[in-house]
Scaffold this motif. Structure first.
Motif, mmCIF file in Angstrom:
data_model
loop_
_atom_site.group_PDB
_atom_site.id
_atom_site.type_symbol
_atom_site.label_atom_id
_atom_site.label_comp_id
_atom_site.label_asym_id
_atom_site.label_seq_id
_atom_site.Cartn_x
_atom_site.Cartn_y
_atom_site.Cartn_z
ATOM 1 N N UNK A 84 4.309 -16.467 4.636
ATOM 2 C CA UNK A 84 3.252 -16.410 5.642
ATOM 3 C C UNK A 84 1.849 -16.161 5.086
ATOM 4 N N UNK A 85 1.626 -16.593 3.853
ATOM 5 C CA UNK A 85 0.279 -16.492 3.280
ATOM 6 C C UNK A 85 -0.209 -15.065 3.093
ATOM 7 N N UNK A 86 0.747 -14.135 2.955
ATOM 8 C CA UNK A 86 0.385 -12.713 2.879
ATOM 9 C C UNK A 86 -0.107 -12.344 1.472
ATOM 10 N N UNK A 87 -1.037 -11.405 1.396
ATOM 11 C CA UNK A 87 -1.584 -11.025 0.091
ATOM 12 C C UNK A 87 -0.677 -10.097 -0.710
ATOM 13 N N UNK A 88 -0.937 -10.037 -1.996
ATOM 14 C CA UNK A 88 -0.200 -9.169 -2.917
ATOM 15 C C UNK A 88 -1.155 -8.077 -3.403
ATOM 16 N N UNK A 89 -0.653 -6.859 -3.402
ATOM 17 C CA UNK A 89 -1.460 -5.701 -3.799
ATOM 18 C C UNK A 89 -1.614 -5.626 -5.320
ATOM 19 N N UNK A 90 -2.735 -5.100 -5.785
ATOM 20 C CA UNK A 90 -2.890 -4.896 -7.240
ATOM 21 C C UNK A 90 -1.792 -3.962 -7.742
ATOM 22 N N UNK A 91 -1.479 -2.955 -6.931
ATOM 23 C CA UNK A 91 -0.444 -1.982 -7.315
ATOM 24 C C UNK A 91 0.886 -2.700 -7.576
ATOM 25 N N UNK A 92 1.222 -3.644 -6.733
ATOM 26 C CA UNK A 92 2.473 -4.390 -6.886
ATOM 27 C C UNK A 92 2.443 -5.239 -8.162
ATOM 28 N N UNK A 93 1.279 -5.861 -8.424
ATOM 29 C CA UNK A 93 1.152 -6.674 -9.644
ATOM 30 C C UNK A 93 1.393 -5.785 -10.870
ATOM 31 N N UNK A 94 0.816 -4.578 -10.809
ATOM 32 C CA UNK A 94 0.969 -3.655 -11.944
ATOM 33 C C UNK A 94 2.419 -3.205 -12.110
ATOM 34 N N UNK A 95 3.090 -2.983 -10.979
ATOM 35 C CA UNK A 95 4.494 -2.544 -11.055
ATOM 36 C C UNK A 95 5.377 -3.648 -11.635
ATOM 37 N N UNK A 138 -9.930 -6.246 -2.077
ATOM 38 C CA UNK A 138 -11.228 -5.570 -1.906
ATOM 39 C C UNK A 138 -11.313 -4.903 -0.532
ATOM 40 N N UNK A 139 -10.850 -5.599 0.485
ATOM 41 C CA UNK A 139 -10.988 -5.037 1.830
ATOM 42 C C UNK A 139 -10.005 -3.886 2.089
ATOM 43 N N UNK A 140 -8.794 -4.000 1.572
ATOM 44 C CA UNK A 140 -7.764 -3.073 2.050
ATOM 45 C C UNK A 140 -7.102 -2.174 1.008
ATOM 46 N N UNK A 141 -7.199 -2.487 -0.265
ATOM 47 C CA UNK A 141 -6.479 -1.631 -1.216
ATOM 48 C C UNK A 141 -7.377 -0.497 -1.675
ATOM 49 N N UNK A 142 -6.815 0.689 -1.662
ATOM 50 C CA UNK A 142 -7.605 1.877 -1.974
ATOM 51 C C UNK A 142 -8.233 1.769 -3.360
ATOM 52 N N UNK A 179 0.129 -5.537 2.988
ATOM 53 C CA UNK A 179 0.426 -6.380 1.817
ATOM 54 C C UNK A 179 1.875 -6.876 1.825
ATOM 55 N N UNK A 180 2.174 -7.615 2.870
ATOM 56 C CA UNK A 180 3.535 -8.131 3.035
ATOM 57 C C UNK A 180 3.890 -9.226 2.033
ATOM 58 N N UNK A 181 2.919 -9.644 1.214
ATOM 59 C CA UNK A 181 3.199 -10.686 0.221
ATOM 60 C C UNK A 181 3.787 -10.129 -1.066
ATOM 61 N N UNK A 182 3.832 -8.799 -1.186
ATOM 62 C CA UNK A 182 4.336 -8.174 -2.415
ATOM 63 C C UNK A 182 5.724 -8.647 -2.810
ATOM 64 N N UNK A 183 6.031 -8.447 -4.105
ATOM 65 C CA UNK A 183 7.397 -8.709 -4.557
ATOM 66 C C UNK A 183 8.226 -7.450 -4.357
ATOM 67 N N UNK A 184 9.485 -7.635 -3.985
ATOM 68 C CA UNK A 184 10.404 -6.504 -3.850
ATOM 69 C C UNK A 184 10.824 -6.086 -5.263
ATOM 70 N N UNK A 185 10.209 -5.024 -5.777
ATOM 71 C CA UNK A 185 10.446 -4.682 -7.196
ATOM 72 C C UNK A 185 11.820 -4.055 -7.435
ATOM 73 N N UNK A 186 12.366 -3.464 -6.377
ATOM 74 C CA UNK A 186 13.710 -2.884 -6.518
ATOM 75 C C UNK A 186 14.709 -4.027 -6.772
ATOM 76 N N UNK A 187 14.580 -5.067 -5.968
ATOM 77 C CA UNK A 187 15.491 -6.211 -6.144
ATOM 78 C C UNK A 187 15.233 -6.935 -7.463
ATOM 79 N N UNK A 188 13.979 -6.915 -7.917
ATOM 80 C CA UNK A 188 13.665 -7.553 -9.201
ATOM 81 C C UNK A 188 14.435 -6.858 -10.324
ATOM 82 N N UNK A 189 14.364 -5.539 -10.330
ATOM 83 C CA UNK A 189 15.036 -4.805 -11.406
ATOM 84 C C UNK A 189 16.559 -4.969 -11.303
#
Ligand code: F0G
Length: 536
Positions: free
Chosen positions: A252-263, A290-294, A218-228
């Motif tokens: 690079x069209x990378x997906x974002x994890x649900x976990x990252x959205x929640x954070x 669906x395919x990759x997040x636990x 999930x390389x599309x995630x936001x860097x939450x440390x830098x956000x804060x």
């Protein structure tokens, strides 16, 4: 014996029943056309190409159901039929998960029961979600149809910028994103605000091509440390909105994890900042979750979409992405949510947005689209969340990336949802080259010249590297993108492209540097400048 699902190859999702002949253009003819169009690939006539990977935007094949829906288009100036079914399809798609109402069927099946039509479609009342209905949409408008995504961005940022300047306690404003698309960035800048990219720190990490079917970082995630850090550094008042782009096209069209959205949601809530999606490829993103997040393997795509959107206050969207339609866009925000509360300072923000929508695009029930377009895109909303379609599309992109990686071409891995991206820094590694040489552009010119294939540079040229401050330069990647339109290309096109790209990679020392010959200072310059390759 293996079952159909165990073969490792997705089940075919459809069959093309109409084809278009490709013109047999020669290299000399393409050279002539390149010269005539100032070597700007955006200006090159599409009809002279063999394969066009410039964009997946609006360039997909429509399905037979979409073509059938066109006939139900209603071109009335006020409150066409499509307006109602589209708004209900938005609720279905983003709020109702596995329990859609599919009000569109009332139209497509020719329902003649007037009472039913009035009760279930034309006069239903609704409030509290992304789309108010009936009287509530009149009093508190929160759903805005526009021709495409950038119109939604313009509507949003041009409306909130003056409110910010007048009412917020900050001189400067910053809009963080896991990766702003170029039009989003440009709309933010045009309104005097500052776009900030907070790419995930693992974005350029190596990833083995033979692991693509097994895991995804999930390389599309936001860097939450830098956000804060950004919020604390600039102050809450300086951050009017947080944006997450799904999938992250610029990264690079990378997906974002649900976990990252929640954070991110948690941080947004903590500082009382509205959280928005740039929802352009929401269905492809949901498919990766669906395919990759636990924990998501047994959850349907519509229910994953519903959960994703439960965490945001609003979204801008281009319906041209995810392959769902040829045209269309929108802006939606939660009724009485954080955005509504924070921006309804002098008067209801929805009323302000609606006035601007009417002034610039069209009245609220068609927003600059024809009634036919509205019907086709509404049908598309139901089709893009179908798993067989999404799986086959994802497999095609992945296969393209895998074939290139096997030939040692430096693609960003794992493959994203809609495109294959080549890492141009690595492509020219070891050669005497700097970002100012725009060699990524040189590569795209040579692809057209020799092989009739078009791709897009999304790097220092498109993102205007030389015009940026050292801090902003950190947010620029050096990529060339091959975007796959929906249901347009098959294995033969991909194999042709792989062979051509590999050949150019093996002869990369012959790829020219590129000079901007006209309009280096223009804004959004990749659409308009003249270029000159320098052959040595
Ligand atoms: N946001 C993202 C993430 C996009 O990819 C795009 C468009 C937009 C917003 C703007 O939408 O084109 O309907 O105005 N991307 C296209 C592309 C053009 O090729 O990636 P639009």
């Amino acid at each position: 014996m293996k079952s159909q699902n165990e073969l490792g190859i997705p089940i075919p999702a459809n069959k093309p029943l109409i084809v278009r002949t490709i013109k047999q253009v020669t290299k000399e003819q393409r050279e002539y056309a390149l010269k005539k169009t100032e070597y700007n690939v955006f200006s090159f006539p599409a009809d002279l190409l063999f394969v066009d990977f410039l964009s997946d935007s609006g360039s997909g094949t429509m399905t037979d159901l979409q073509w059938a829906s066109l006939f139900h288009g209603d071109e009335s100036y006020g409150r066409n039929k499509g307006y109602y079914v589209l708004l209900d399809a938005i609720r279905d798609t983003f709020e109702r998960g596995d329990n859609p109402k599919r009000a569109i069927n009332l139209i497509l099946t020719g329902e003649t029961n007037v009472k039913k039509l009035m009760d279930e479609l034309y006069l239903t009342s609704f409030e509290g979600g992304f789309v108010n209905g009936g009287i509530h949409q009149l009093i508190r408008p929160n759903a805005f149809i526009v021709p495409q995504g950038r119109c939604a961005e313009h509507l949003l940022f041009s409306t909130i910028a003056p409110i910010l300047r007048k009412n917020y306690n900050s001189k400067e404003f910053f809009i963080p994103n896991n990766g702003h698309f170029d039009t989003t960035e440009a709309n933010i800048l045009a309104n005097g605000l500052n776009p900030i990219n907070l790419f995930s720190s693992n974005l350029l990490d190596e990833f083995p091509w033979d692991q693509m079917d097994n895991r995804n970082p999930f390389k599309g995630n936001m860097d939450i440390k830098r956000l804060e850090e950004l919020i604390q550094d600039k102050g809450m008042d300086a951050i009017p909105l947080i944006y997450i782009t799904i999938t992250n096209n610029t990264a690079a069209g990378q997906p974002v994890e649900m976990k990252n959205i929640k954070e991110v949601r948690k941080i947004a809530k903590k500082y009382d900042i509205p959280l928005f999606f740039d929802a352009c490829r929401f269905a492809e993103n949901a498919n990766f979750i669906k395919e990759f997040e636990e924990g998501y393997q047994d959850i349907s795509i519509p229910n994953i979409v519903k959960e994703m959107f439960s965490y945001v206050d609003g979204f801008t969207i281009s319906f041209k992405k995810d392959g769902l339609a040829n045209i269309g866009g929108g802006f939606f925000f939660k009724d009485n949510g954080t955005f509504h509360r924070k921006f309804s300072v002098e008067e209801d923000i929805g009323i302000k947005l609606k006035e601007k929508q009417i002034l610039t695009f069209g009245n609220d029930s068609y927003g600059g689209l024809s009634g036919r377009d509205i019907m086709a895109l509404t049908t598309g909303l139901y089709e893009v969340v179908q798993e067989t379609y999404l799986n086959e599309r994802k497999f095609q992109v992945r296969n393209f990336a895998r074939k290139l990686a096997k030939n040692n071409v430096p693609v960003i891995l794992p493959a994203g949802g809609h495109a294959v991206y080549i890492n141009i820094d690595k492509f020219f590694e070891g050669m005497d080259s700097s970002l100012d040489d725009f060699r990524g552009v040189g590569f795209t010119i040579e692809l057209i010249r020799h092989y009739g294939i078009r791709a897009a540079e999304l790097g220092p040229f498109a993102f205007e590297w030389d015009k940026k401050t050292p801090e902003q330069k950190k947010g620029v990647l050096n990529l060339v993108r091959f975007a796959l339109p929906r249901n347009v290309y098959g294995t033969s096109h991909i194999d042709y492209a792989v062979a051509a790209i590999t050949e150019l990679f093996n002869n990369r020392d012959k790829i020219p540097k590129v000079k901007i010959s006209r309009g280096a200072k223009l804004r959004l310059r990749h659409f308009q400048t003249g270029l000159q390759p320098i052959y040595e």
